[in-house]
Design a protein around this motif. Sequence first.
Motif, PDB file in Angstrom:
ATOM      1  N   ILE A  84     -10.507   8.070   8.948  1.00 43.82           N
ATOM      2  CA  ILE A  84      -9.517   7.003   8.771  1.00 43.82           C
ATOM      3  C   ILE A  84      -8.138   7.599   8.507  1.00 43.82           C
ATOM      4  CG2 ILE A  84      -8.841   5.023   7.360  1.00 43.82           C
ATOM      5  CD1 ILE A  84     -11.880   4.631   6.801  1.00 43.82           C
ATOM      6  N   PHE A  85      -8.093   8.646   7.674  1.00 48.09           N
ATOM      7  CA  PHE A  85      -6.817   9.304   7.372  1.00 48.09           C
ATOM      8  C   PHE A  85      -6.189   9.856   8.652  1.00 48.09           C
ATOM      9  CE2 PHE A  85      -4.631  13.338   6.534  1.00 48.09           C
ATOM     10  CZ  PHE A  85      -3.587  12.873   5.754  1.00 48.09           C
ATOM     11  N   HIS A  86      -6.982  10.525   9.481  1.00 44.81           N
ATOM     12  CA  HIS A  86      -6.467  11.066  10.746  1.00 44.81           C
ATOM     13  C   HIS A  86      -5.901   9.950  11.617  1.00 44.81           C
ATOM     14  CE1 HIS A  86      -8.606  15.233  10.998  1.00 44.81           C
ATOM     15  NE2 HIS A  86      -8.069  15.004   9.820  1.00 44.81           N
ATOM     16  N   THR A  87      -6.598   8.827  11.666  1.00 46.53           N
ATOM     17  CA  THR A  87      -6.122   7.686  12.462  1.00 46.53           C
ATOM     18  C   THR A  87      -4.777   7.189  11.940  1.00 46.53           C
ATOM     19  OG1 THR A  87      -8.405   7.036  12.925  1.00 46.53           O
ATOM     20  CG2 THR A  87      -6.702   5.381  13.292  1.00 46.53           C
ATOM     21  N   ILE A  88      -4.644   7.095  10.612  1.00 46.56           N
ATOM     22  CA  ILE A  88      -3.378   6.651  10.019  1.00 46.56           C
ATOM     23  C   ILE A  88      -2.246   7.593  10.399  1.00 46.56           C
ATOM     24  CG2 ILE A  88      -2.135   6.420   7.819  1.00 46.56           C
ATOM     25  CD1 ILE A  88      -4.692   5.249   6.618  1.00 46.56           C
ATOM     26  N   VAL A  89      -2.473   8.906  10.302  1.00 51.12           N
ATOM     27  CA  VAL A  89      -1.419   9.874  10.637  1.00 51.12           C
ATOM     28  C   VAL A  89      -1.017   9.756  12.108  1.00 51.12           C
ATOM     29  CG1 VAL A  89      -0.834  12.318  10.792  1.00 51.12           C
ATOM     30  CG2 VAL A  89      -2.098  11.479   8.815  1.00 51.12           C
ATOM     31  N   ILE A  90      -1.992   9.637  12.985  1.00 47.47           N
ATOM     32  CA  ILE A  90      -1.693   9.523  14.422  1.00 47.47           C
ATOM     33  C   ILE A  90      -0.898   8.252  14.711  1.00 47.47           C
ATOM     34  CG2 ILE A  90      -2.747   9.152  16.702  1.00 47.47           C
ATOM     35  CD1 ILE A  90      -5.074  10.991  15.660  1.00 47.47           C
ATOM     36  N   GLU A  98      -1.090  19.142  12.126  1.00 49.65           N
ATOM     37  CA  GLU A  98       0.068  19.771  11.495  1.00 49.65           C
ATOM     38  C   GLU A  98       1.346  19.514  12.284  1.00 49.65           C
ATOM     39  OE1 GLU A  98      -1.556  23.880  10.950  1.00 49.65           O
ATOM     40  OE2 GLU A  98      -0.619  23.650   8.977  1.00 49.65           O
ATOM     41  N   LYS A  99       1.251  19.538  13.607  1.00 46.22           N
ATOM     42  CA  LYS A  99       2.419  19.271  14.449  1.00 46.22           C
ATOM     43  C   LYS A  99       2.942  17.849  14.197  1.00 46.22           C
ATOM     44  CE  LYS A  99       3.984  19.362  19.286  1.00 46.22           C
ATOM     45  NZ  LYS A  99       4.483  17.990  19.384  1.00 46.22           N
ATOM     46  N   LEU A 100       2.015  16.884  14.105  1.00 43.92           N
ATOM     47  CA  LEU A 100       2.419  15.503  13.826  1.00 43.92           C
ATOM     48  C   LEU A 100       3.065  15.405  12.449  1.00 43.92           C
ATOM     49  CD1 LEU A 100      -0.605  13.390  15.153  1.00 43.92           C
ATOM     50  CD2 LEU A 100       1.440  14.154  16.367  1.00 43.92           C
ATOM     51  N   PHE A 101       2.482  16.095  11.460  1.00 38.61           N
ATOM     52  CA  PHE A 101       3.026  16.066  10.100  1.00 38.61           C
ATOM     53  C   PHE A 101       4.435  16.640  10.063  1.00 38.61           C
ATOM     54  CE2 PHE A 101       3.705  17.977   5.900  1.00 38.61           C
ATOM     55  CZ  PHE A 101       3.465  16.880   5.069  1.00 38.61           C
ATOM     56  N   ARG A 107       2.959   7.741  16.106  1.00 38.58           N
ATOM     57  CA  ARG A 107       3.248   6.930  17.292  1.00 38.58           C
ATOM     58  C   ARG A 107       4.226   5.809  16.938  1.00 38.58           C
ATOM     59  NH1 ARG A 107      -2.068   5.340  20.239  1.00 38.58           N
ATOM     60  NH2 ARG A 107      -2.137   7.619  20.249  1.00 38.58           N
ATOM     61  N   ASN A 108       4.040   5.210  15.762  1.00 37.00           N
ATOM     62  CA  ASN A 108       4.901   4.114  15.328  1.00 37.00           C
ATOM     63  C   ASN A 108       6.348   4.565  15.170  1.00 37.00           C
ATOM     64  OD1 ASN A 108       4.467   1.185  13.943  1.00 37.00           O
ATOM     65  ND2 ASN A 108       6.120   2.270  12.930  1.00 37.00           N
ATOM     66  N   CYS A 109       6.530   5.781  14.639  1.00 31.38           N
ATOM     67  CA  CYS A 109       7.881   6.274  14.346  1.00 31.38           C
ATOM     68  C   CYS A 109       8.608   6.780  15.578  1.00 31.38           C
ATOM     69  CB  CYS A 109       7.809   7.391  13.308  1.00 31.38           C
ATOM     70  SG  CYS A 109       7.272   6.838  11.695  1.00 31.38           S
ATOM     71  N   PHE A 110       7.861   7.253  16.556  1.00 30.21           N
ATOM     72  CA  PHE A 110       8.514   7.895  17.697  1.00 30.21           C
ATOM     73  C   PHE A 110       8.436   7.077  18.977  1.00 30.21           C
ATOM     74  CE2 PHE A 110       7.887  11.378  14.765  1.00 30.21           C
ATOM     75  CZ  PHE A 110       9.093  12.058  14.858  1.00 30.21           C
ATOM     76  N   TYR A 153       0.859  -1.175   0.000  1.00 30.41           N
ATOM     77  CA  TYR A 153       0.000   0.000   0.000  1.00 30.41           C
ATOM     78  C   TYR A 153       0.900   1.231   0.000  1.00 30.41           C
ATOM     79  CZ  TYR A 153      -3.948  -2.910   1.593  1.00 30.41           C
ATOM     80  OH  TYR A 153      -4.936  -3.853   1.706  1.00 30.41           O
ATOM     81  N   TYR A 154       0.450   2.310  -0.630  1.00 30.83           N
ATOM     82  CA  TYR A 154       1.214   3.552  -0.565  1.00 30.83           C
ATOM     83  C   TYR A 154       0.263   4.747  -0.481  1.00 30.83           C
ATOM     84  CZ  TYR A 154       0.196   3.475  -5.573  1.00 30.83           C
ATOM     85  OH  TYR A 154      -0.462   3.398  -6.785  1.00 30.83           O
ATOM     86  N   LEU A 155       0.769   5.793   0.161  1.00 30.32           N
ATOM     87  CA  LEU A 155      -0.036   6.975   0.445  1.00 30.32           C
ATOM     88  C   LEU A 155       0.874   8.188   0.435  1.00 30.32           C
ATOM     89  CD1 LEU A 155      -2.691   8.359   1.622  1.00 30.32           C
ATOM     90  CD2 LEU A 155      -1.762   7.791   3.881  1.00 30.32           C
ATOM     91  N   ALA A 156       0.532   9.202  -0.354  1.00 26.38           N
ATOM     92  CA  ALA A 156       1.238  10.482  -0.330  1.00 26.38           C
ATOM     93  C   ALA A 156       0.253  11.538   0.164  1.00 26.38           C
ATOM     94  CB  ALA A 156       1.771  10.840  -1.708  1.00 26.38           C
ATOM     95  N   PHE A 157       0.683  12.354   1.142  1.00 27.88           N
ATOM     96  CA  PHE A 157      -0.284  13.240   1.778  1.00 27.88           C
ATOM     97  C   PHE A 157       0.400  14.453   2.414  1.00 27.88           C
ATOM     98  CE2 PHE A 157       1.336  10.657   5.192  1.00 27.88           C
ATOM     99  CZ  PHE A 157       1.345  11.496   6.299  1.00 27.88           C
TER     100      PHE A 157
END
Length: 285
Positions: free
Chosen positions: A151-157, A106-109, A161-164, A93-97
């Motif tokens: 769903i998009f907001h959930t993915i970003v959150i 925005e802070k998370l992004f 969390r996964n990265c940090f 799967y891939y997603l550009a956003f």
Amino acid sequence: MKYHHYYLFHREFPFRNNVCEIALLGDLVCAPDYYKEPHHHNDNIEICLITGGNGWFILDGREYKVKQGDLFFALSNQVHYSIADQHDPYRMYYLAFKVFNDPDLEKLFIELNEVDQHVFLDRFNLAQYFSDLINEVLNDFPAREKAIETIFHTIVILLHRNCFIDKTRKTQDGNGKQYLMQKIITYIDINIQKAFNLDDIASEMGYSTYYISRLFKEQMEVSLSQYWNRAKILRARYYLISKPELSLNAVAEMVGLEEYNYFSRLYKKIIGVSPSLDRKKFQAC
């Protein structure tokens, strides 16, 4: 030349509302000869979630091996390309956003766009959220746009969390090994023009040659010397494709392989074709 792959789903948007924009969303299945040429996404982060098989992403000439369950990050405007494993090509799967007008999001992004690592293990089963997002896009359900946004907001959150998560969890067995692997690979990237020398690497890392060799083989499934040579050739391939004005001899010298015949043999062994044929192949595309 045609590269074999097919999309279970592929959509270029943008889907845009007051707080987010999805520029690209897809579910890609690759054949053994799959290659995605160097590209970047203006002002967008691209996330690739490997759901099967194996392959490599190359970003700024640095190789990242990926397998099922890995997340690959390409930050805004970073040039990258990818190659599928010939024996077990990947699906992803891939997603550009990007996001805007939502201070918390925005802070998370912004923080996601500053990560210094490009491959992570997916700890939160994000594949299910990608599948749900695609399902909402495909169907005209009631409140469809609100569902996409949620769903998009959930993915970003969860991505954040996964990265940090490792920044707040320091374990010798997990994060310690991961940090050392990052140091080794960074050392290789910086010293790509040099000849392989295990003693130098071990000395720089502060560990024995035995421990460094064993850890690297355990984590990467190839020896350090094999990875070093492959890193040289993938860096050379990056130059060969992205800088057509350079001669093949110049490309070889840029990765410390000044003896062209040896460079050509090593290139063919790792890539499968000679440097000259490889360049012609991409010029013909």
